[in-house]
Every structure is written in C-alpha cells, then in structure tokens.
Design a protein around this motif. Structure first.
Motif, PDB file in Angstrom:
ATOM      1  N   UNK A  75      -4.980  -6.012   1.707  1.00 42.08           N
ATOM      2  CA  UNK A  75      -5.439  -6.165   3.095  1.00 42.08           C
ATOM      3  C   UNK A  75      -4.938  -4.990   3.918  1.00 42.08           C
ATOM      4  N   UNK A  76      -5.848  -4.366   4.656  1.00 41.86           N
ATOM      5  CA  UNK A  76      -5.463  -3.349   5.627  1.00 41.86           C
ATOM      6  C   UNK A  76      -6.181  -3.664   6.929  1.00 41.86           C
ATOM      7  N   UNK A  77      -5.995  -2.827   7.898  1.00 43.59           N
ATOM      8  CA  UNK A  77      -6.619  -3.080   9.200  1.00 43.59           C
ATOM      9  C   UNK A  77      -8.131  -2.955   9.125  1.00 43.59           C
ATOM     10  N   UNK A  78      -8.618  -2.069   8.246  1.00 39.83           N
ATOM     11  CA  UNK A  78     -10.042  -1.758   8.207  1.00 39.83           C
ATOM     12  C   UNK A  78     -10.788  -2.367   7.023  1.00 39.83           C
ATOM     13  N   UNK A  79     -10.074  -2.820   5.973  1.00 44.09           N
ATOM     14  CA  UNK A  79     -10.766  -3.352   4.816  1.00 44.09           C
ATOM     15  C   UNK A  79      -9.855  -4.262   4.001  1.00 44.09           C
ATOM     16  N   UNK A  80     -10.507  -5.084   3.171  1.00 41.82           N
ATOM     17  CA  UNK A  80      -9.769  -5.927   2.232  1.00 41.82           C
ATOM     18  C   UNK A  80     -10.330  -5.678   0.832  1.00 41.82           C
ATOM     19  N   UNK A  81      -9.489  -5.907  -0.185  1.00 46.42           N
ATOM     20  CA  UNK A  81      -9.873  -5.672  -1.569  1.00 46.42           C
ATOM     21  C   UNK A  81      -9.888  -6.990  -2.327  1.00 46.42           C
ATOM     22  N   UNK A  82     -10.956  -7.189  -3.113  1.00 49.57           N
ATOM     23  CA  UNK A  82     -11.102  -8.405  -3.901  1.00 49.57           C
ATOM     24  C   UNK A  82     -11.039  -8.081  -5.392  1.00 49.57           C
ATOM     25  N   UNK A  83     -10.408  -8.970  -6.141  1.00 50.85           N
ATOM     26  CA  UNK A  83     -10.335  -8.840  -7.594  1.00 50.85           C
ATOM     27  C   UNK A  83     -11.264  -9.868  -8.224  1.00 50.85           C
TER      28      UNK A  83
END
Length: 341
Positions: A75-83
């Motif tokens: 999680x960041x301010x501009x995007x999230x990462x999914x596995x």
C-alpha cells in the motif's frame, strides 16, 4: 495420432521423477536391518502432482477484462499491490480505485481481499494494471440489488449537493438521495447536509440505467415508531392530563398530549350526551382535559366523559341531605329558643 500436450505441472513432475542412470562402478546401496524392531512408518512423499493446481495457476495467463480476486500485499499513497499467487502481481492506481472523489487508500489493510478488473496485461513494469472501480461496476450492482431486497441499512456520508437532493456513494456507486428522503421534516437548506453521515436504504438499483436511489426517511419513520411505542408503554391507565385537539374525525377527536404522543377520544367518550360528530362539542386547537382509559398496540384511548362522570359523582356525594323529622323539629326549636317576641 497426435501427442498429448502435458500441463506445466506434469512436465516438471516428469523431469523430477525420471530414474537417473547408474554411474559406472556404483551399485545401489542395500538396506541393512540393524535391529529386530520394525522400522517407523515414513511420512508420505510429496510429489509435484500434489501441487498441480498451484503450479498451473502460477502459469495462468490473464486477459484484459478478467475480474480477479487477490490479497493486498503493498500500500502506498498512490497505489496498492495485489497478489494472485501467479507469475505476476497486479497494481491498482488511486484513479482506478473508485469514482468517489473522496476515496483514499487509508481504509485498505494488508491481507485484505479485493476484486479488480484487468485493464492492461503489462503496466510497463511486468505487472498487471487493474481497475477496482470497473470490477465494482460489475459486481456492486448485484450487491446493491440484494441490499434493496433485504432492506439493508447502510451508513453513508453526503459527498455532494445537487438540484433536488444530495449525493452519496454505496459500494463505489454514485447514489442520489432526494431532499424529501433525507429527513422526516421539510429540508430547507440542503447545504447544511454536506459532509453529514446518515443511515439509508437502497430503494432503487437499476444497473442498466445506472440509477441508484437512497432514502433515510423509511428508517427514521421506523425509529420514530419504535420510540413512540416505548413512550406509549410507559403511559399509565387512569392518568388525567391536558391536551390539544389536533384533528376531528367522524369517529372521534385526536388529542395531542405532548412528547410526540397523541390519543383518540372516541365520539362516545366525548360527552355524556349522545352527539353525532365531535365538532358539535369540540374544535381544533381547543385545550381539553382527558383521562387515559386504555393503552393497546401502541395506541392510547382517552375519555372526556369519564371525568364528567367523576365530577357528577363528587357533586352527588356533597349534596346536602335533609335530617329526619325528629331531628328537624329539634333543630327548629333550638333556632327559636332565644328569640324574644
């Protein structure tokens, strides 16, 4: 006859299970039993076949438009990462997360499960580019229709004011709340509602027209009725109080008692004399004294006649009764005793 193509898992399993050729001069070691005790059972040997599903999933190629469900791993301010447990992970940018301008990733937690649509197979960094709002547009309408059928209550925040009502988002979908559905009372200034949190129900969910309508009015009515029911249950039979005639009907008069409570004086309980219509004795706005004679099913029954009957009984009890003849004679003799003629 064409050859059967093996899956990635089968190919890997075949390579690992092939019998290696014997090296010159080497013979397989013999097992020497060192004791008469039976050897312990060995744990089952895991093979690549046991992981076939996981291996095949890791090699799966995703297509644009696929809706995937994955676990948040970044999680960041501009995007999230999914596995997704595959050869690559996916990225959701903030602008692809929701149509709600107030949406942020602050409420997203690592380990949370999210669904998103593949909009690009490669975002330039070898990862899937995903859109949560596109998946929401497909999946949310089913949930919204289910919420409408179940009359589910949901808390929303008023995010905008438009002509005739307010805007709030449910499941990422923009919903409209008519001004008449915001409150039980007339809403004079809609701007006062901006930023407020209210509890609503879905009353229209039309995916084809992309029309979502919400209402708080029904919930407020139920809360008001529940509160009134509690207040009514506390009203004691026999209570005498004052009220104001609220309305007149052929069958009786509704009297406002205060605290939001209203009772009915049936036409037969208005006067000792028989009347055809309450208007013959009462008028709206008139203050009257009433007695509670019944409380049932959230309704209060009142009587004016009962108070008149009580007053008549009190007057009857206080009426002077003449003494017997002998007492009356004695009384008169005493009266004239001291009079000189």
């Amino acid at each position: 006859m064409s050859e059967t193509q093996n899956t990635p898992a089968e190919e890997i399993a075949a390579e690992l299970t092939e019998t290696p050729s014997e090296t010159a001069g080497e013979t397989p070691a013999e097992t020497i039993e060192t004791s008469e005790q039976a050897p312990a059972e060995e744990a089952p040997v895991e093979t690549m076949a046991d992981y076939e599903d996981q291996i095949n999933a890791s090699f799966k190629r995703f297509q644009e438009g696929d809706i995937l469900t994955g676990t948040v791993i970044g999680i960041s301010e501009d995007e999230i990462t999914l596995d997704f447990g595959s050869y690559t992970d996916g990225v959701i940018r903030l602008e692809d997360a929701s149509d709600d301008p107030a949406f942020t990733f602050n409420d997203i937690q690592p380990g949370q499960t999210l669904s998103a649509t593949v909009i690009r197979r490669d975002n330039g960094e070898g990862r899937l580019q995903l859109s949560m709002k596109e998946a929401t547009a497909v999946l949310a309408w089913d949930r919204l229709q289910q919420m409408m059928e179940n009359q589910t209550a949901v808390t929303v925040k008023i995010g905008g004011i438009v002509k005739g009502g307010a805007v709030a988002y449910v499941e990422g979908i923009r919903g409209f709340i008519p001004a008449s559905k915001l409150s039980l009372e007339y809403v004079e200034d809609l701007e006062d509602w901006l930023g407020k949190e209210i509890t609503v129900r879905v009353i229209t969910a039309d995916p084809e027209e992309k029309r979502l309508v919400l209402s708080a009015r029904e919930i407020l009515r139920e809360q008001e009725a529940e509160e009134r029911k509690k207040q009514v249950s506390n009203v004691q039979i026999g209570l005498v109080t004052e009220g104001v005639v609220e309305s007149l009907m052929p069958y009786g008069a509704f009297v406002k008692l205060g605290n939001g409570l209203t009772g009915l004086v049936h036409v037969s309980q208005i006067s000792q004399q028989r009347i055809k219509h309450p208007a013959a004795v009462l008028k709206e706005g008139q203050t009257v004294k009433v007695k509670v004679i019944g409380v049932k099913d959230g309704k209060i029954s009142l009587s004016m006649k009962a108070l008149q009957d009580v007053a008549a009984e009190e007057i009857h009890e206080e009426t002077y009764e003449l003494p017997e003849a002998e007492a009356a004679t004695t009384s008169l003799a005493s009266l004239f005793k001291n009079i000189k003629l």
